[in-house]
Enzyme design. Structure first.
Site, PDB file in Angstrom:
ATOM      1  CE1 TYR A   1     -30.185-115.229  34.802  1.00 34.95           C
ATOM      2  CE2 TYR A   1     -31.299-112.946  34.379  1.00 34.95           C
ATOM      3  CZ  TYR A   1     -31.311-113.747  34.734  1.00 34.95           C
ATOM      4  OH  TYR A   1     -32.223-114.623  33.599  1.00 34.95           O
TER       5      TYR A   1
ATOM      6  CE  LYS B   1     -38.678-107.744  30.424  1.00 36.97           C
ATOM      7  NZ  LYS B   1     -38.060-107.626  31.142  1.00 36.97           N
TER       8      LYS B   1
ATOM      9  CB  THR C   1     -38.578-112.148  29.608  1.00 36.93           C
ATOM     10  OG1 THR C   1     -37.156-112.525  30.207  1.00 36.93           O
ATOM     11  CG2 THR C   1     -38.269-113.897  28.742  1.00 36.93           C
TER      12      THR C   1
ATOM     13  CB  SER D   1     -35.135-119.303  30.957  1.00 38.15           C
ATOM     14  OG  SER D   1     -36.017-118.211  32.528  1.00 38.15           O
TER      15      SER D   1
ATOM     16  CB  ALA E   1     -30.980 -96.580  25.527  1.00 37.65           C
ATOM     17  N   GLY E   2     -32.658 -99.962  26.164  1.00 41.59           N
ATOM     18  CA  GLY E   2     -33.562-100.389  26.356  1.00 41.59           C
ATOM     19  C   GLY E   2     -34.518-100.614  27.752  1.00 41.59           C
TER      20      GLY E   2
ATOM     21  CG  ASP F   1     -38.221-105.720  35.212  1.00 45.27           C
ATOM     22  OD1 ASP F   1     -37.350-107.164  35.586  1.00 45.27           O
ATOM     23  OD2 ASP F   1     -38.148-104.876  33.526  1.00 45.27           O
TER      24      ASP F   1
ATOM     25  CG  LEU G   1     -29.245-104.613  34.735  1.00 48.31           C
ATOM     26  CD1 LEU G   1     -31.130-104.549  34.271  1.00 48.31           C
ATOM     27  CD2 LEU G   1     -29.600-104.705  36.455  1.00 48.31           C
TER      28      LEU G   1
END
Ligand code: NAP
Length: 280
Positions: A218, A65, A61, A16, A124-125, A100, A216
Site C-alpha cells: 500500500y 507474526k 508485524t 509504518s 508463499a509467506g 489479516d 497487498l
C-alpha cells in the site's frame, strides 16, 4: 481517566502507517489511548515481553507474526490454523489473534474485486498462507507462485491446503511459469514497496492474462503493478483497504469498538493522503 497503552511491534518499522490508522480509530470511538511504534529485533523479542505484557494490547508485524506465538498464553483458532498472530490483547493473560483474513476479504470487497475461479497468489509467506486458505474455503482454485528460494514454502502451503480441505484445487509454480487465464492475481510479496517503487512482481505478458489485481503493498498507494494493470484496462487496487479493515477488527477485539462504513471509507481516503505525504 485511564490512558490505555497500545503499540505495534516489528523490525524494521520506520515507515509504518499503523500509528496514524490506530490513533484515528481510537479517536472515532473516543477511547483515550496512546499507540507507540516499537522496533524490536527477533533476538530481542523474548526480552521485550516484559514491556509488551504491560500494554493493553499490541499489533505484530514482520518478522514477529510467527515468533510471538511462543510467548503468548493462548491464541485464537484462526491464529493456530495460520500460525500467525498480528493482534494481541492483554487481559491478565495474553491472547493472540490474526485479523489479516478479515482485512483481506473486506478489503477486496471494498475495492469491488471478486475472488472466484482461478486465483494466483504471488508469494508463499505468512499472509499468502492466510489468503490461500480463505480463498480455498470459497472454492477458488489457488495457484501459489514463488521465486526459487520460496518453492519449499509454496509446496508446504499447497500440502496444508489439501490436508485442510479435501476437495481443494491447489498447485504451485515459479513466478515466471504462471500460465493461463487468471481471474485474480494477488501480490503477497514486498516487491514494489517503497523505496523499491519501480519493481513489479510479474511482467506484462502475465499481467495481460489477469482479469483483476490486488496488491497487498500500500506504499506507494498505486504500485507499478497496479499502474500497469490499470493501463491495460484491468481492475486493480493496492492494499490500503486491507490495512484499514485488519486494524478495524483489532479494535473490535481490544474493546468491542464498531465503526460505520463511512468512518472506514474516510479513513482509507485519509491514509491515501498520508501516504502521498510520506507518513509525515
Ligand atoms: P513474509 O512472510 O516475509 O513473506 C514474503 C514473501 O514474499 C515470501 O514468499 C518471499 O519469498 C516473497 N518475496 C520477498 N521478496 C521477493 C522478491 N524479490 N521476489 C519474489 N518474491 C519475494 O511476509 P508477509 O507477512 O507474507 O507479507 C507479504 C507482503 O504483504 C509484505 O509486503 C507486507 O507488507 C504485505 N502485507 C500487507 C498487508 C495489508 O494490510 N495490506 C497485510 C499483511 C502483509 P522467499 O520465501 O523466497 O523469501
Amino acid at each position: 481517566m485511564k490512558k490505555y497503552q497500545f503499540a505495534v511491534i516489528g523490525h524494521p518499522i520506520v515507515h509504518s502507517i499503523s500509528p496514524f490508522v490506530h490513533n484515528r480509530l481510537f479517536e472515532i470511538v473516543k477511547v483515550n489511548a496512546e499507540y507507540k511504534m516499537l522496533d524490536i529485533k527477533p533476538e530481542s523479542l523474548e526480552y521485550s515481553m516484559g514491556i509488551l505484557n504491560t500494554l493493553d494490547g499490541y499489533n505484530v508485524t514482520i518478522p514477529h507474526k510467527y515468533g510471538i506465538i511462543n510467548f503468548l498464553d493462548d491464541i485464537s483458532n484462526k491464529a493456530r490454523l495460520y500460525q500467525s498472530v498480528n493482534t494481541v490483547k492483554n487481559v491478565g493473560r495474553s491472547v493472540g489473534y490474526t485479523t489479516d483474513a478479515y482485512g483481506f476479504l473486506n478489503g477486496i470487497d471494498y475495492e469491488e474485486i471478486d475472488a472466484y475461479g482461478r486465483v494466483v497468489i504471488v508469494g508463499a509467506g505468512g499472509v499468502a498462507s492466510v489468503i490461500a486458505h480463505e480463498l480455498a474455503e470459497k472454492n477458488c482454485e489457488v495457484v501459489i507462485a514463488a521465486r526459487d528460494s520460496g518453492m519449499k514454502k509454496a509446496a508446504t502451503l499447497v500440502r496444508s491446503l489439501k490436508e485442510n480441505m479435501e476437495e481443494c484445487k491447489a498447485s504451485f509454480c515459479k513466478i515466471e511459469d504462471i500460465s493461463g487465464d487468471v481471474n485474480l492475481l494477488i501480490n503477497a510479496t514486498p516487491v514494489g514497496m517503497y523505496p523499491d517503487k519501480e519493481s513489479s512482481v510479474v511482467g506484462d505478458d502475465t499481467l495481460k492474462r489477469c482479469r483483476q489485481v490486488y496488491d497487498l503493498v500500500y506504499n506507494p498507494y498505486e504500485t507499478k503493478l497496479v499502474r500497469a494493470a490499470k493501463s491495460f484496462g484491468i481492475k486493480a487496487a493496492g492494499g490500503l483497504s486491507m490495512l484499514v479493515y485488519q486494524a478495524v477488527l483489532a479494535h473490535k477485539i481490544w474493546d468491542g469498538s464498531e465503526y460505520s462504513d463511512s468512518d472506514i471509507k474516510q479513513l482509507i481516503l485519509d491514509c491515501h493522503s498520508q501516504i502521498d505525504r510520506g507518513f509525515e
